[in-house]
Each structure stands twice: as C-alpha cells, then as structure tokens.
Design a protein around this motif. Sequence first.
Motif, mmCIF file in Angstrom:
data_model
loop_
_atom_site.group_PDB
_atom_site.id
_atom_site.type_symbol
_atom_site.label_atom_id
_atom_site.label_comp_id
_atom_site.label_asym_id
_atom_site.label_seq_id
_atom_site.Cartn_x
_atom_site.Cartn_y
_atom_site.Cartn_z
ATOM 1 N N THR A 29 0.857 -1.189 0.000
ATOM 2 C CA THR A 29 0.000 0.000 0.000
ATOM 3 C C THR A 29 0.892 1.238 0.000
ATOM 4 O OG1 THR A 29 -0.128 -0.091 2.423
ATOM 5 C CG2 THR A 29 -1.902 -1.173 1.173
ATOM 6 N N PRO A 30 0.376 2.381 -0.442
ATOM 7 C CA PRO A 30 1.243 3.559 -0.638
ATOM 8 C C PRO A 30 1.746 4.174 0.651
ATOM 9 C CG PRO A 30 -1.057 4.112 -1.035
ATOM 10 C CD PRO A 30 -1.002 2.626 -0.871
ATOM 11 N N SER A 31 2.878 4.851 0.543
ATOM 12 C CA SER A 31 3.475 5.588 1.648
ATOM 13 C C SER A 31 3.660 7.047 1.230
ATOM 14 C CB SER A 31 4.784 4.935 2.061
ATOM 15 O OG SER A 31 5.271 5.477 3.264
ATOM 16 N N LEU A 32 4.603 7.743 1.881
ATOM 17 C CA LEU A 32 4.756 9.173 1.631
ATOM 18 C C LEU A 32 5.415 9.500 0.299
ATOM 19 C CD1 LEU A 32 5.930 10.322 5.180
ATOM 20 C CD2 LEU A 32 3.747 10.867 4.095
ATOM 21 N N LEU A 33 6.438 8.718 -0.061
ATOM 22 C CA LEU A 33 7.253 9.053 -1.221
ATOM 23 C C LEU A 33 7.338 7.875 -2.185
ATOM 24 C CD1 LEU A 33 10.227 10.882 0.542
ATOM 25 C CD2 LEU A 33 8.326 11.939 -0.683
ATOM 26 N N PRO A 34 7.607 8.168 -3.448
ATOM 27 C CA PRO A 34 7.820 7.064 -4.397
ATOM 28 C C PRO A 34 9.101 6.325 -4.066
ATOM 29 C CG PRO A 34 8.394 9.170 -5.405
ATOM 30 C CD PRO A 34 7.768 9.490 -4.082
ATOM 31 N N ARG A 35 9.115 5.042 -4.387
ATOM 32 C CA ARG A 35 10.319 4.278 -4.148
ATOM 33 C C ARG A 35 10.574 3.329 -5.311
ATOM 34 N NH1 ARG A 35 7.115 1.265 0.409
ATOM 35 N NH2 ARG A 35 7.555 3.191 1.507
ATOM 36 N N ALA A 36 11.830 3.088 -5.580
ATOM 37 C CA ALA A 36 12.206 2.184 -6.653
ATOM 38 C C ALA A 36 11.787 0.760 -6.291
ATOM 39 C CB ALA A 36 13.715 2.240 -6.880
ATOM 40 N N TRP A 37 11.532 -0.062 -7.295
ATOM 41 C CA TRP A 37 11.030 -1.417 -7.028
ATOM 42 C C TRP A 37 12.011 -2.270 -6.223
ATOM 43 C CZ3 TRP A 37 13.675 -5.597 -8.941
ATOM 44 C CH2 TRP A 37 14.527 -5.392 -10.026
ATOM 45 N N PRO A 38 13.340 -2.148 -6.377
ATOM 46 C CA PRO A 38 14.217 -2.943 -5.501
ATOM 47 C C PRO A 38 14.061 -2.575 -4.024
ATOM 48 C CG PRO A 38 15.435 -2.164 -7.425
ATOM 49 C CD PRO A 38 14.146 -1.419 -7.392
ATOM 50 N N ARG A 105 4.322 9.450 -7.659
ATOM 51 C CA ARG A 105 5.312 10.113 -8.516
ATOM 52 C C ARG A 105 4.718 11.343 -9.196
ATOM 53 N NH1 ARG A 105 9.950 7.156 -9.968
ATOM 54 N NH2 ARG A 105 10.121 5.207 -8.814
ATOM 55 N N HIS A 106 3.480 11.229 -9.619
ATOM 56 C CA HIS A 106 2.817 12.390 -10.232
ATOM 57 C C HIS A 106 2.658 13.518 -9.209
ATOM 58 C CE1 HIS A 106 0.116 14.697 -12.803
ATOM 59 N NE2 HIS A 106 -0.730 14.774 -11.786
ATOM 60 N N ALA A 107 2.355 13.156 -7.946
ATOM 61 C CA ALA A 107 2.141 14.172 -6.905
ATOM 62 C C ALA A 107 3.408 14.959 -6.613
ATOM 63 C CB ALA A 107 1.629 13.511 -5.624
ATOM 64 N N VAL A 108 4.570 14.314 -6.765
ATOM 65 C CA VAL A 108 5.834 15.006 -6.480
ATOM 66 C C VAL A 108 6.586 15.389 -7.743
ATOM 67 C CG1 VAL A 108 6.043 13.873 -4.242
ATOM 68 C CG2 VAL A 108 7.163 12.861 -6.240
ATOM 69 N N GLY A 109 5.988 15.129 -8.906
ATOM 70 C CA GLY A 109 6.589 15.574 -10.164
ATOM 71 C C GLY A 109 7.729 14.733 -10.664
ATOM 72 N N ILE A 110 7.610 13.390 -10.539
ATOM 73 C CA ILE A 110 8.660 12.473 -10.992
ATOM 74 C C ILE A 110 8.090 11.555 -12.066
ATOM 75 C CG2 ILE A 110 10.170 10.565 -10.326
ATOM 76 C CD1 ILE A 110 10.476 11.771 -7.629
ATOM 77 N N HIS A 111 8.919 11.241 -13.059
ATOM 78 C CA HIS A 111 8.508 10.340 -14.134
ATOM 79 C C HIS A 111 8.304 8.931 -13.581
ATOM 80 C CE1 HIS A 111 8.275 8.549 -18.121
ATOM 81 N NE2 HIS A 111 9.212 7.677 -17.768
ATOM 82 N N LEU A 500 12.705 7.172 4.323
ATOM 83 C CA LEU A 500 13.869 7.957 4.731
ATOM 84 C C LEU A 500 15.002 7.851 3.718
ATOM 85 C CD1 LEU A 500 13.998 6.992 8.530
ATOM 86 C CD2 LEU A 500 13.103 9.115 7.562
ATOM 87 N N ILE A 501 15.102 6.679 3.087
ATOM 88 C CA ILE A 501 16.198 6.449 2.151
ATOM 89 C C ILE A 501 16.134 7.416 0.988
ATOM 90 C CG2 ILE A 501 17.242 4.744 0.606
ATOM 91 C CD1 ILE A 501 16.027 2.570 2.420
ATOM 92 N N ALA A 502 14.907 7.700 0.519
ATOM 93 C CA ALA A 502 14.728 8.548 -0.667
ATOM 94 C C ALA A 502 14.159 9.912 -0.301
ATOM 95 C CB ALA A 502 13.811 7.845 -1.663
ATOM 96 N N SER A 503 14.392 10.352 0.936
ATOM 97 C CA SER A 503 13.732 11.575 1.401
ATOM 98 C C SER A 503 14.146 12.821 0.632
ATOM 99 C CB SER A 503 14.007 11.784 2.898
ATOM 100 O OG SER A 503 15.397 11.928 3.136
ATOM 101 N N THR A 504 15.372 12.828 0.078
ATOM 102 C CA THR A 504 15.813 14.008 -0.687
ATOM 103 C C THR A 504 15.833 13.753 -2.191
ATOM 104 O OG1 THR A 504 18.133 13.342 -0.439
ATOM 105 C CG2 THR A 504 17.241 14.825 1.228
#
Length: 542
Positions: A29-38, A105-111, A500-504
């Motif tokens: 289920t979704p969280s705060l930020l997008p994350r890569a599949w690995p 990703r759309h919400a934060v402007g990422i492809h 946290l890993i992808a926070s920036t």
Amino acid sequence: MRPALRRYLRSLDHVGVIVALGFFILSLTPSLLPRAWPVQGLVSGFTVAAGYGVGVAVAWIARRIGVPQPSELARLRAWFVITGLAVVTVPGILWLSSGWQREIRHAVGIHSDSRSLYLGVFVIAAALAGALVGLVRLLRDLSGWLARRLHRFLPALVARIVAVCVVATLAIGIANGVVYDGLIALANSTFSVSDNGNYQGVEQPDSPERSGGPDSLVPWGTLGREGRAFVAGGPAATEIAQFTGRPAAVPIRVFAGLDSAATLADEAHLVLAELRRTGAFDRAVLAVATSTGTGWIDPALADPLEYMFGGNTAIASLQYSFLPSWISFLVDAGKARQAGRLLFNTVYDYWRQLLPEHRPRLVVFGESLGSYGAAAAFSGPDDLAARTSGALFVGTPNSTQSWRELTDQRKRGSAERLPVYGDGQTVRFAAGAKDLREPDGSLSSPTVVYLQHASDPIIWWSTSLLWHKPDWLGEPRGPDVIGAMHWYPIVTFWQVTSDLIASTAVPAGHGHNYGPEAITAWQAILHPPGWTDADTAALAQR
C-alpha cells in the motif's frame, strides 16, 4: 525443487504464512514518497518476515491455551487455500501498488517507471523473507540442540529457558558487538577518510573573513570536507552587489572541524575566537547554525541571509561527527544536541555582554539533524524569543522535544501536518511561502518558523508508528500525500522508515528537499530593510 527446499516449505507454519501474505499485501500500500522497485522489494521482505513471526506467535499462544491442532487433512486443505489466495492476490496487489506508485510520482513531479518492473518486488521480497525466517529457525534449532544437552544436568523446563537465554544473548551480542559496533567503527573510519577530501572547485579562501583563510585561527586542513565547502562557498560580495544594485560587504563565515580542537567545547570557543577576529559582532546579523553530522550547512538557508543584508552578516557553525546525517541521527543524536547547546550558549554569553546598540541581530537555524541540535539550546519558544531575533528550523525530526511539544499544544482544529500554535505570531509552521502570509496577503512576522512538508518522512518518522495511528494520517492530507495511504500496525512504520532512504531524491518542495521557501521564511522572521517581495521572487528564481 531440491529436497532441502521442499522440507523447508513443508515445515512452515500455515498460520504464519497466512499472516505473512496479509503483511505482504499491506506492505505494497502507498506511503509518503515514491520508491524504486528494488527498495520496495526489501521493504516487503522485512515486512513479510515480521508477519510470519506474528503468525507463528499467535499459533503458539493458541496451542498453549488449548486450541486443538488441525488434522493433517485440514493442514493440507489450508495450504491449497493459501496457494489459491496467493495466486489471486499477489499479482493483483502488485498491479495496484504500481499504480499507487505512479500516483505518488505524479504528486511530487517524478517520471513513472514501467509497471512490469514491479514483478521484481515479489522475487526480492520472497528471497529476503525466506532468508530471515531461515535464520530465526536456525537459531531455534540451535536452542533446541543446546536444551537437549543441558537436560542431562537440568530439568527440561530450566534447560529450555537457559538454552533460549544463551542463544538469544549470543545472537544479540554478535549483532551489537560485532555487527553493529563493527559497522559503526567502519563507518567512522571510512567517513573520516573522506572528510579529508574536497569537493570539486573548493579552494582555500584568500579572505580574512573566512575560517581557514589568512590569519585564521583554524587551519584549513582541520575544517573537514563540508566545513571547507561552507567557508569557501556562498555568494561573493560582487555577486551580492550585482543582485541588489548596492555595495556589499564580504560575508563572514566561521567554522571549526572535529580536527580543529580536542573537544566540542573547545571547538565552540574556537568559533567564538574566530567571530571576534573577523569582526562578526559588528555585522547587522549573526547567525548560529547547527550543521548536520558531517558539518553540512544547506546553502538554501545560509545564502539568502547574505543576499538580504548585503553581505553584512556572519554565520558560525561547527562539526560534531564524521558520520552522515542519517547515521549520526541513529547513533550520535546526543552529540547534535550537545553541539547545538555549546555553540549557541558560547556565542550568546559573549553577545549579551555587548551594548544593545552595538551588537548584531542574533538568529539560529538548522535543517534536519541540525534543527534537532539547534533547538536543544532553548527551553521553549519564549526562551528563544527572549534570547534571539529569530529562528528557522527546517525538516525537524519528530523526536525533537520542542517541536513535539508545540505540535501537541497546537490550536484545536489545526492539522498536525501544519499546526497553529497560539496566535501564530511567535511560532509559525509552514509548508510553503503562502503559509507565511496573513489572510490579507501581507507577510507575517513570527519569531520562529518551522518549514515542513507533508511528505517529509524525517518529520513523521517515529517508533510510535508501530502501534499508534498518527493524527496526520487521520486528517486531510497534504497536497503531495495521496488519499490511498492508510495506517497499519508495524507495516506503516517500515514503510515510512524506507521513505527515509529517498527523502531528498524528490524535487524541491517535496519530501526532505527544501528550496526557495526558506527565502520567504527569512524575510518573514527578519523583514530586512529595503527588501521586497519582488526581491524574494528574484532570488528564488536565481
């Protein structure tokens, strides 16, 4: 399928597998930020292992209170049902999860990535969960073997208890003493070596207004990698003059590294000596900044001050760790608080002895772990207002005591993600520049500004997520937090932890990436003479 693997699968507890499947579904289920599949695969793997452990514990308790064991036929039927559920739900949840990731990703402007890549999530999750469960089972078998040996000399129950304690102590000891301490020692030695280097283009300053420059009391080589970048960076007087159209002074930047003095207290006094040497107390504004662990100061917080006051500023900071911020927060957070208190109090004790008309406006700022440390110098907003002209805290960690108290004491009806404290005149929480304006459009004049994004996991991460639903997930969401995110025990904690890993690794204005909003924040706190909204817009564009 190899015999050993078949035996492993057959020996799994069916209740544990059912709960693990449920946890796998929830982990996607979704969280705060997008994350890569690995990364998602790793998160799901840990979550599945935790779910299996919960299921096994429930089954064990059930047996102890007298719930009868299922027959072999019932167990076989259960495995057929579990397999059928997995065949239906796993592909479905992977498809839904990839869609949620696209929405985030759309919400934060990422492809968005290809949805087919999400098949790799299941592979990684299954492999990791299997390895973790296998490790625990190995420890269990070791405990059983030891209990049988001890039973020769001790009663059965005592032997089992002693065996469990011995194996648990051994495992924890290895994890803490060998793995944990070893990794921390390795990290310290590794990052201390990298601390000796320089970023490309960083050169020793030739200005006496900078630590490490001519006549400096702090040798250039002791400043550390981030300290050297800080004193060598920032806008030059010519750049400031070109922007403002008025003559500008050379901004003062003072810094002390871990190698500059024997203790943090000595570093703080060295910074004070540098401030006095450079004439910092004759400037219009003196800023005391608490850095992140390695000494990093965000240019987005430091540079605007120098532009706004025509270079008639001084910024002071010090280094308190070789470790990056996220590691330092986990193992060295106490040093951040100590550094924040020591540096501010050392500077303040000298500053307050000066005549009011002959001393600069004193401000403090910090980002992330720096905010956590800087806030430690004050007992609360009243103390801060009494001893400074203002403070800017950015991306403040959830465990920061003053932030937590202000958030808990927020005005009834205001959201946790953007609380209103008192009348909003002393303390202001803002996600963007518009939150620093009054209803009539005029700029507010708070003493303290907390900048925080709704999607910043640094702010919302807390161990209480394990068992407690936070207010920010029960209130209207921020614009970059999708409505499909919900709280689940244990699972949400791991999800936000992975964020946290992808926070920036997101565009400015989202996650832990703060940008031009800091300019408006400084404008609201200090209202620089002659500075206009047009200047803020131009500097943000620059």
